[in-house]
Write a protein that holds these residues in place. Structure first.
Motif, PDB file in Angstrom:
ATOM      1  N   HIS A 178      -5.646  -2.699 -12.414  1.00 29.77           N
ATOM      2  CA  HIS A 178      -5.154  -4.045 -12.667  1.00 29.77           C
ATOM      3  C   HIS A 178      -4.653  -4.085 -14.111  1.00 29.77           C
ATOM      4  CE1 HIS A 178      -4.882  -8.315 -13.197  1.00 29.77           C
ATOM      5  NE2 HIS A 178      -5.345  -8.566 -11.980  1.00 29.77           N
ATOM      6  N   PRO A 179      -3.379  -4.374 -14.329  1.00 30.48           N
ATOM      7  CA  PRO A 179      -2.819  -4.324 -15.687  1.00 30.48           C
ATOM      8  C   PRO A 179      -3.519  -5.227 -16.691  1.00 30.48           C
ATOM      9  CG  PRO A 179      -1.065  -4.405 -14.062  1.00 30.48           C
ATOM     10  CD  PRO A 179      -2.342  -4.658 -13.321  1.00 30.48           C
ATOM     11  N   SER A 180      -4.119  -6.325 -16.224  1.00 32.27           N
ATOM     12  CA  SER A 180      -4.806  -7.229 -17.144  1.00 32.27           C
ATOM     13  C   SER A 180      -6.276  -6.882 -17.302  1.00 32.27           C
ATOM     14  CB  SER A 180      -4.676  -8.677 -16.652  1.00 32.27           C
ATOM     15  OG  SER A 180      -3.330  -9.092 -16.663  1.00 32.27           O
ATOM     16  N   ALA A 181      -6.924  -6.496 -16.201  1.00 38.45           N
ATOM     17  CA  ALA A 181      -8.370  -6.254 -16.239  1.00 38.45           C
ATOM     18  C   ALA A 181      -8.711  -4.844 -16.695  1.00 38.45           C
ATOM     19  CB  ALA A 181      -8.975  -6.519 -14.862  1.00 38.45           C
ATOM     20  N   ASP A 182      -7.913  -3.871 -16.287  1.00 38.38           N
ATOM     21  CA  ASP A 182      -8.191  -2.462 -16.608  1.00 38.38           C
ATOM     22  C   ASP A 182      -7.344  -2.047 -17.812  1.00 38.38           C
ATOM     23  OD1 ASP A 182      -9.893  -2.361 -14.346  1.00 38.38           O
ATOM     24  OD2 ASP A 182      -8.158  -2.003 -13.064  1.00 38.38           O
ATOM     25  N   ILE A 183      -7.709  -2.587 -18.959  1.00 36.31           N
ATOM     26  CA  ILE A 183      -6.877  -2.491 -20.157  1.00 36.31           C
ATOM     27  C   ILE A 183      -6.629  -1.045 -20.582  1.00 36.31           C
ATOM     28  CG2 ILE A 183      -6.699  -3.101 -22.587  1.00 36.31           C
ATOM     29  CD1 ILE A 183      -6.348  -5.436 -20.673  1.00 36.31           C
ATOM     30  N   HIS A 184      -7.665  -0.208 -20.546  1.00 37.20           N
ATOM     31  CA  HIS A 184      -7.509   1.161 -21.030  1.00 37.20           C
ATOM     32  C   HIS A 184      -6.507   1.945 -20.186  1.00 37.20           C
ATOM     33  CE1 HIS A 184     -10.720   0.098 -23.600  1.00 37.20           C
ATOM     34  NE2 HIS A 184     -11.713   0.347 -22.770  1.00 37.20           N
ATOM     35  N   VAL A 185      -6.557   1.744 -18.866  1.00 34.09           N
ATOM     36  CA  VAL A 185      -5.616   2.443 -17.985  1.00 34.09           C
ATOM     37  C   VAL A 185      -4.208   1.879 -18.184  1.00 34.09           C
ATOM     38  CG1 VAL A 185      -5.074   3.081 -15.610  1.00 34.09           C
ATOM     39  CG2 VAL A 185      -7.462   2.844 -16.317  1.00 34.09           C
ATOM     40  N   ALA A 186      -4.100   0.548 -18.265  1.00 36.44           N
ATOM     41  CA  ALA A 186      -2.792  -0.068 -18.458  1.00 36.44           C
ATOM     42  C   ALA A 186      -2.164   0.375 -19.780  1.00 36.44           C
ATOM     43  CB  ALA A 186      -2.926  -1.591 -18.422  1.00 36.44           C
ATOM     44  N   ASP A 187      -2.957   0.420 -20.847  1.00 35.92           N
ATOM     45  CA  ASP A 187      -2.439   0.861 -22.144  1.00 35.92           C
ATOM     46  C   ASP A 187      -1.980   2.311 -22.086  1.00 35.92           C
ATOM     47  OD1 ASP A 187      -2.873  -1.605 -23.242  1.00 35.92           O
ATOM     48  OD2 ASP A 187      -4.711  -1.051 -24.316  1.00 35.92           O
ATOM     49  N   TYR A 188      -2.716   3.119 -21.330  1.00 41.08           N
ATOM     50  CA  TYR A 188      -2.305   4.522 -21.184  1.00 41.08           C
ATOM     51  C   TYR A 188      -0.930   4.602 -20.507  1.00 41.08           C
ATOM     52  CZ  TYR A 188      -1.663   8.956 -18.859  1.00 41.08           C
ATOM     53  OH  TYR A 188      -1.102  10.113 -18.386  1.00 41.08           O
ATOM     54  N   VAL A 189      -0.749   3.883 -19.410  1.00 43.65           N
ATOM     55  CA  VAL A 189       0.531   3.925 -18.697  1.00 43.65           C
ATOM     56  C   VAL A 189       1.653   3.431 -19.591  1.00 43.65           C
ATOM     57  CG1 VAL A 189       1.831   2.997 -16.740  1.00 43.65           C
ATOM     58  CG2 VAL A 189      -0.545   3.713 -16.421  1.00 43.65           C
ATOM     59  N   ARG A 190       1.408   2.351 -20.327  1.00 49.57           N
ATOM     60  CA  ARG A 190       2.441   1.787 -21.199  1.00 49.57           C
ATOM     61  C   ARG A 190       2.744   2.681 -22.397  1.00 49.57           C
ATOM     62  NH1 ARG A 190      -0.832  -3.110 -20.453  1.00 49.57           N
ATOM     63  NH2 ARG A 190       0.157  -4.439 -18.883  1.00 49.57           N
ATOM     64  N   SER A 191       1.831   3.605 -22.723  1.00 46.29           N
ATOM     65  CA  SER A 191       2.043   4.470 -23.888  1.00 46.29           C
ATOM     66  C   SER A 191       3.193   5.441 -23.675  1.00 46.29           C
ATOM     67  CB  SER A 191       0.765   5.246 -24.213  1.00 46.29           C
ATOM     68  OG  SER A 191       0.511   6.252 -23.240  1.00 46.29           O
ATOM     69  N   GLY A 192       3.567   5.686 -22.428  1.00 44.26           N
ATOM     70  CA  GLY A 192       4.756   6.478 -22.154  1.00 44.26           C
ATOM     71  C   GLY A 192       4.553   7.965 -21.971  1.00 44.26           C
ATOM     72  N   THR A 193       3.304   8.448 -21.928  1.00 44.66           N
ATOM     73  CA  THR A 193       3.087   9.895 -21.790  1.00 44.66           C
ATOM     74  C   THR A 193       2.827  10.327 -20.349  1.00 44.66           C
ATOM     75  OG1 THR A 193       0.671   9.817 -22.140  1.00 44.66           O
ATOM     76  CG2 THR A 193       2.083   9.952 -24.097  1.00 44.66           C
ATOM     77  N   LEU A 194       2.793   9.371 -19.410  1.00 43.27           N
ATOM     78  CA  LEU A 194       2.444   9.711 -18.028  1.00 43.27           C
ATOM     79  C   LEU A 194       3.366  10.763 -17.433  1.00 43.27           C
ATOM     80  CD1 LEU A 194       0.769   9.226 -15.483  1.00 43.27           C
ATOM     81  CD2 LEU A 194       2.227   7.259 -14.964  1.00 43.27           C
ATOM     82  N   ALA A 195       4.664  10.626 -17.669  1.00 43.61           N
ATOM     83  CA  ALA A 195       5.615  11.562 -17.082  1.00 43.61           C
ATOM     84  C   ALA A 195       5.370  12.995 -17.541  1.00 43.61           C
ATOM     85  CB  ALA A 195       7.045  11.145 -17.419  1.00 43.61           C
ATOM     86  N   SER A 196       5.066  13.177 -18.820  1.00 39.23           N
ATOM     87  CA  SER A 196       4.808  14.522 -19.321  1.00 39.23           C
ATOM     88  C   SER A 196       3.423  14.998 -18.926  1.00 39.23           C
ATOM     89  CB  SER A 196       4.969  14.580 -20.845  1.00 39.23           C
ATOM     90  OG  SER A 196       4.105  13.665 -21.482  1.00 39.23           O
TER      91      SER A 196
END
Length: 232
Positions: free
Chosen positions: A55-73
């Motif tokens: 959940h982008p609002s509740a699961d902040i650490h996971v959401a911040d990771y995805v938004r950080s932009g390193t998922l593709a690499s």
């Protein structure tokens, strides 16, 4: 971070102009996610599939990771990762299941998709990430929880290790048929907790999940890493 939708991925995988810009009606939807088209996606992407359930609002650490932009690499060339990120991607409640039984209307769509795959079993605690070797036919998925992690760096560390193990698993002999067995052993060797769904119709799950997502006005996105052999 560049992303692409599931519909766009399938359109490129089948390379069929008649299957582009589908309108979203039932006939087009069933054609888009047919077993044949999902199999073509598997042929084009010679690797595993992952679905980040958070959940982008509740699961902040996971959401911040995805938004950080390193998922593709982080996924590497052997894993195609899907996710929904919209803050408002909550599921509208369906009709009551029976007298006296109602369904919460504020369940994030990613949670609902995960629970659908585990049903009738009790779904594991969320957030987490699902790994599977198949999106068509019958298969098995492996769920790695992320809710016990204290910050974004811990999320990144666990996901990088899990993605690395998935890449290694797909690169060894065995192919898709026993991916979950070999991946689960790899996770066990690294002392990473996991839960398995058991054998399911992965194609049916994909169709039901995607229909539920688009019916609520959202899309299933994938990162542009090593997808489709680097063609995209």
């Amino acid at each position: 971070m560049d992303t692409i939708t599931l519909a766009e991925l399938i359109e490129q995988a089948v390379a069929d102009p008649s299957q582009s810009n589908l309108t979203g009606n039932l006939e087009d939807f069933m054609r888009l996610l047919s077993e044949e088209n999902l199999s073509r996606l598997e042929e084009e992407h010679q690797g595993a599939f992952a679905f980040l359930a958070f959940h982008p609002s509740a699961d902040i650490h996971v959401a911040d990771y995805v938004r950080s932009g390193t998922l593709a690499s982080d996924t590497g060339p052997g894993v195609l990762a899907f996710f929904t990120l919209d803050e408002g991607a909550t599921s509208s409640p369906p009709s009551p299941l029976s007298d006296g039984i109602t369904v919460e209307g504020d369940v994030h769509i990613a949670y609902e998709v995960t629970r659908l795959l585990f049903s009738p079993q009790v779904a594991p605690p969320l957030p987490g990430v699902l790994f599977t070797g198949r999106v068509s036919g019958v298969g098995d998925a492996v769920y790695v929880p992320l809710g016990d992690l204290a910050d974004t760096e811990q999320v990144r560390s666990r996901l990088r290790l899990a993605f690395s193990l998935a890449n290694q698993t797909m690169s060894t002999d065995g192919g898709r048929s026993d991916f979950s067995d070999r991946f689960a052993k790899a996770l066990l060797s690294e002392r990473i907790e996991y839960q398995r769904t058991g054998r399911r119709s992965m194609g049916e799950w994909m169709r039901k999940s995607y229909r539920r997502i688009v019916d609520n006005g959202f899309e299933l996105a994938a990162v542009l890493g090593g997808v489709l052999g680097g063609q995209l």
